[in-house]
Design a protein around this motif. Structure first.
Motif: not given
Length: 463
Positions: A422-433
């Motif tokens: 699911k979109d809301n559980e992807s690592w992408i929006p939360y990645s500082t890198e």
């Protein structure tokens, strides 16, 4: 007499100049017009615009639903327009369109302008294709595994995660819970509970289990980071871990990423990890050899061993170094395939870049795993909601990736794995890198488990 001669001379010069001018006018080529961004985009249409071209009497406008203009709208097939804009109407909401123009005189038509993309507002009302991914893939002449990255907490019978996994996917990879720092608690001491749950779920439901990953610099357990023994003793600990894990899952896990991300992003050098520092530049080959030896000793002669990395399609120095490692492993006969992570965006890499990267693996006779596919649509944080334009662009990029993969020779196909549900559980929006901590919608399902246009794009890529 002199004045009469002068008059004749002037007449001849005037005639020649006039002829020359007429000739120049006759052969003068119309410039190619430049199409501009549309205006007044709405649910049913938009205003197409372009620049003035000298000597043109009118313009021919094409509007299409395909970027290559193989399908041109009937009312906008070389429609003649005398102005520098045209209001295009009668369109469908939430749909991708393209337009281009040519300049025209009585005798000439210019080349085509650049192509402009426009997405109408609203919704097209067309439901997404509900076909299950693995059902369509398994009907192909040369099928492959359709994978999903999962967490053990998602594997409870009857949950939406469970239903989607069993219906749609034929392979699973642990997103994090089968890495070294999750399994190894001390030298020779292991916590198998969570990893065993993942493997048992796959085996029970006839879903392939891909092991991810035996060695990764970001998943080193604290006890090994603090290891005070000699470098040779450190290597022995790594060998013991690989041997014990491969042995424990022999016949149950069908493939492993043996080493993950061993190459640096800058300059095509080896990444300066604890494994490089303590085991030397041959540590990758050593790890593969230990994994192969353990599988053979356990009677698992079918285990597939992969090297896994990211951003090799656009970073050529990194790509070259990865393929140098692969060549070394291939020569040693300890590798079966390569994982291309493909954490892509809707703009990059290009189709040509991806094909070049994958075809190098084909040339080496390696199996190819698109191992961690997701497609960002908000890498610049320039949108605050998932727009129709980005939705369709993402759909097209998923379709492109699947089409590229499906075109590979049968012998080189292994699996295409989506990195999360699911979109809301992807690592992408939360990645500082990634340096874009805003919203993004990179996967095949929305936060309510509903299939997105990207899911339909995946299916269309199989056609």
């Amino acid at each position: 007499m002199k004045s009469k001669f002068l008059l004749m001379l002037i007449s001849v010069v005037f005639f020649l100049n006039a002829c020359s001018k007429d000739d120049n006018d006759a052969v003068e080529t119309l410039e190619t017009p430049v199409a501009n961004a549309p205006k007044d985009v709405n649910d049913n249409g938009f205003k197409a615009k372009w620049n003035y071209v000298s000597h043109s009497k009118s313009y021919l406008l094409d509007v299409s639903t395909s970027e290559d203009f193989t399908t041109i709208l009937p009312n906008y097939n070389s429609k003649e327009v005398t102005d520098l804009n045209e209001v295009v109407t009668g369109l469908t909401g939430g749909t991708q369109y393209y337009y281009r123009v040519r300049a025209k005189t009585e005798a000439q038509i210019s080349d085509y302008s650049n192509v402009i993309s426009v997405v109408t507002t609203g919704s097209n009302g067309i439901p997404e294709d509900p076909t299950f991914l693995k059902v369509k893939v398994n009907k192909l002449a040369n099928p492959f595994f359709v994978g999903m990255a999962i967490k053990a907490s998602q594997l409870t019978n009857g949950t939406p995660y469970d239903v989607i996994l069993r219906n749609e996917f034929s392979s699973i990879s642990a997103e994090y819970e089968m890495k070294m720092d999750q399994i190894s608690t001390a030298s020779g001491v292991y916590n198998w509970t969570v990893a065993d749950k993942i493997v048992a779920y796959g085996n029970t439901n006839n879903i392939n289990v891909h092991g991810h990953a035996l060695v990764w610099h970001n998943a080193v357990p604290q006890w090994l980071k603090d290891f005070s023994g000699t470098d040779a003793e450190f290597a022995a600990e790594v060998k013991k871990y690989i041997t014990d894990v491969v042995t424990h899952y022999a016949g149950k896990v069908k493939s492993w990423d043996v080493v993950n991300e061993a190459v640096d992003d800058n300059g095509g050098a080896m990444r300066n990890t604890i494994f490089l520092q303590r085991m030397g530049p041959n540590y990758v080959k050593d790890c593969f050899q230990w994994a192969r030896n353990a599988a053979i000793a356990a009677g698992d002669t079918l285990l597939l061993l992969f090297y896994n990395d990211y951003a090799t399609s656009t970073n050529i120095a990194k790509q070259d170094k990865v393929f140098a490692i692969l060549e070394d492993l291939k020569t040693a006969k300890v590798i079966d395939g390569v994982g291309f992570q493909m954490h892509n965006t809707y703009l990059s890499p290009t189709k040509a870049q991806i094909e070049t990267d994958l075809n190098r693996a084909v040339a080496k006779g390696l199996k190819i795993h698109v191992s961690e596919l997701d497609i960002q649509v908000n890498q610049f944080n320039d949108i605050s909601s998932f727009t129709n334009e980005r939705r369709l662009a993402q759909k097209a990029k998923y379709k492109e990736m699947v089409k590229i993969y499906n075109a590979l020779p049968a012998a080189n196909k292994y699996a295409l794995t989506i990195w999360g549900m699911k979109d809301n559980e992807s690592w992408i929006p939360y990645s500082t890198e990634l340096n874009h901590p805003g919203n993004d919608w990179p996967l095949l399902y929305d936060s309510n488990f509903a299939v997105k246009s990207s899911h339909t794009g995946f299916l269309e890529g199989l056609d």
